[in-house]
Design a protein around this motif. Structure first.
Motif, PDB file in Angstrom:
ATOM      1  N   ASP A   1       0.818  -1.213  -0.024  1.00  0.00           N
ATOM      2  CA  ASP A   1       0.122   0.062  -0.022  1.00  0.00           C
ATOM      3  C   ASP A   1       0.812   1.217   0.012  1.00  0.00           C
ATOM      4  O   ASP A   1       1.894   1.443   0.783  1.00  0.00           O
ATOM      5  CB  ASP A   1      -0.882  -0.156   1.406  1.00  0.00           C
ATOM      6  CG  ASP A   1      -1.971   0.936   1.124  1.00  0.00           C
ATOM      7  OD1 ASP A   1      -2.419   1.294   0.030  1.00  0.00           O
ATOM      8  OD2 ASP A   1      -2.390   1.264   2.145  1.00  0.00           O
ATOM      9  N   ASP A   2       0.525   2.202  -0.808  1.00  0.00           N
ATOM     10  CA  ASP A   2       1.289   3.576  -1.129  1.00  0.00           C
ATOM     11  C   ASP A   2       0.931   4.398   0.294  1.00  0.00           C
ATOM     12  O   ASP A   2      -0.168   4.781   0.414  1.00  0.00           O
ATOM     13  CB  ASP A   2       0.928   4.098  -2.188  1.00  0.00           C
ATOM     14  CG  ASP A   2       1.637   5.536  -2.605  1.00  0.00           C
ATOM     15  OD1 ASP A   2       2.331   5.873  -1.695  1.00  0.00           O
ATOM     16  OD2 ASP A   2       1.771   5.880  -3.597  1.00  0.00           O
TER      17      ASP A   2
ATOM     18  N   ARG B   1       1.207   7.516   0.431  1.00  0.00           N
ATOM     19  CA  ARG B   1       0.932   8.724   0.307  1.00  0.00           C
ATOM     20  C   ARG B   1      -0.636   8.761  -0.093  1.00  0.00           C
ATOM     21  O   ARG B   1      -1.259   9.670  -0.516  1.00  0.00           O
ATOM     22  CB  ARG B   1       1.722   9.303  -1.066  1.00  0.00           C
ATOM     23  CG  ARG B   1       3.330   9.469  -0.566  1.00  0.00           C
ATOM     24  CD  ARG B   1       4.183   9.768  -1.811  1.00  0.00           C
ATOM     25  NE  ARG B   1       3.870   8.556  -2.593  1.00  0.00           N
ATOM     26  CZ  ARG B   1       4.469   8.447  -3.714  1.00  0.00           C
ATOM     27  NH1 ARG B   1       5.053   9.531  -4.129  1.00  0.00           N
ATOM     28  NH2 ARG B   1       4.749   7.292  -4.457  1.00  0.00           N
ATOM     29  N   CYS B   2      -1.091   7.180  -0.622  1.00  0.00           N
ATOM     30  CA  CYS B   2      -2.408   7.280  -1.023  1.00  0.00           C
ATOM     31  C   CYS B   2      -2.951   5.909  -0.513  1.00  0.00           C
ATOM     32  O   CYS B   2      -3.017   4.938  -1.311  1.00  0.00           O
ATOM     33  CB  CYS B   2      -2.660   7.339  -2.528  1.00  0.00           C
ATOM     34  SG  CYS B   2      -4.197   7.184  -3.152  1.00  0.00           S
ATOM     35  N   PRO B   3      -3.307   5.888   0.795  1.00  0.00           N
ATOM     36  CA  PRO B   3      -3.562   4.702   1.481  1.00  0.00           C
ATOM     37  C   PRO B   3      -4.712   3.985   1.014  1.00  0.00           C
ATOM     38  O   PRO B   3      -5.666   4.807   0.517  1.00  0.00           O
ATOM     39  CB  PRO B   3      -3.502   5.063   2.840  1.00  0.00           C
ATOM     40  CG  PRO B   3      -3.829   6.461   3.059  1.00  0.00           C
ATOM     41  CD  PRO B   3      -3.202   6.982   1.717  1.00  0.00           C
ATOM     42  N   THR B   4      -4.916   2.683   1.249  1.00  0.00           N
ATOM     43  CA  THR B   4      -6.171   1.935   0.970  1.00  0.00           C
ATOM     44  C   THR B   4      -6.899   1.862   2.352  1.00  0.00           C
ATOM     45  O   THR B   4      -6.087   1.401   3.398  1.00  0.00           O
ATOM     46  CB  THR B   4      -5.939   0.545   0.328  1.00  0.00           C
ATOM     47  OG1 THR B   4      -5.182   0.754  -0.950  1.00  0.00           O
ATOM     48  CG2 THR B   4      -7.428  -0.214   0.265  1.00  0.00           C
TER      49      THR B   4
END
Length: 164
Positions: free
Chosen positions: A14-15, A17-20
């Protein structure tokens, strides 16, 4: 059980900066409950101000309860009904219009995304001026309608031969 009803799993990569963000199936079901009596609406061929659409829908659909109308993107609106009777009347009531522009309606669907929505069909009212009196009956009207697409409903006045 549908895939969408399962709990979301956060991917290991998971990134940050842009979480899920995971949601539990029970949460999704609870949040979706109020949308079961909602319609997605679009006016074909014209753009009206929100207040015009809201006032017109309140007038034609809010008979026993109230409506909550919200604007979506791409010219779509979501209409939530407090009355199941009003909802059913809106769905089955026939072709709806604002001025001379038809409304497309469809029940709300999970993960509704107006960007991906396609308007494939809409119900319309066909008027046949000058039809001789002997042809004003359900059988003839249904046959004429079959050349357009298919007949959904014949109004009571036509069925009874009350009006031409």
């Amino acid at each position: 059980m549908r895939e969408d009803d399962l709990d979301d799993k956060v991917p290991k990569d998971d990134d940050p900066r842009c979480p899920t963000i995971p949601f539990k199936a029970m949460e999704k079901q609870r949040w979706r409950r109020e949308w079961r009596s909602a319609l997605i609406v679009k006016v074909l061929g014209c753009s009206f101000p929100f207040l015009v659409i809201a006032k017109r829908l309140q007038t034609i659909w809010a008979k026993c309860g109230t409506l909550q109308i919200s604007s979506l993107t791409y010219g779509f609106y979501v209409v939530c009904f407090t009355s199941q009777f009003d909802y059913e009347q809106a769905v089955a009531g026939g072709s709806w219009r604002i001025s001379d522009y038809y409304l497309t309606i469809r029940p709300w669907w999970r993960n509704c995304n107006p960007k991906l929505a396609k308007v494939a069909l809409t119900m319309v009212c066909a008027k046949i001026p000058g039809l001789p009196r002997e042809f004003i009956n359900r059988e003839v009207v249904e046959r004429i309608a079959s050349y357009i697409e298919r007949c959904i409903k014949v109004d009571r006045a036509t069925q009874n031969g009350d009006r031409g």
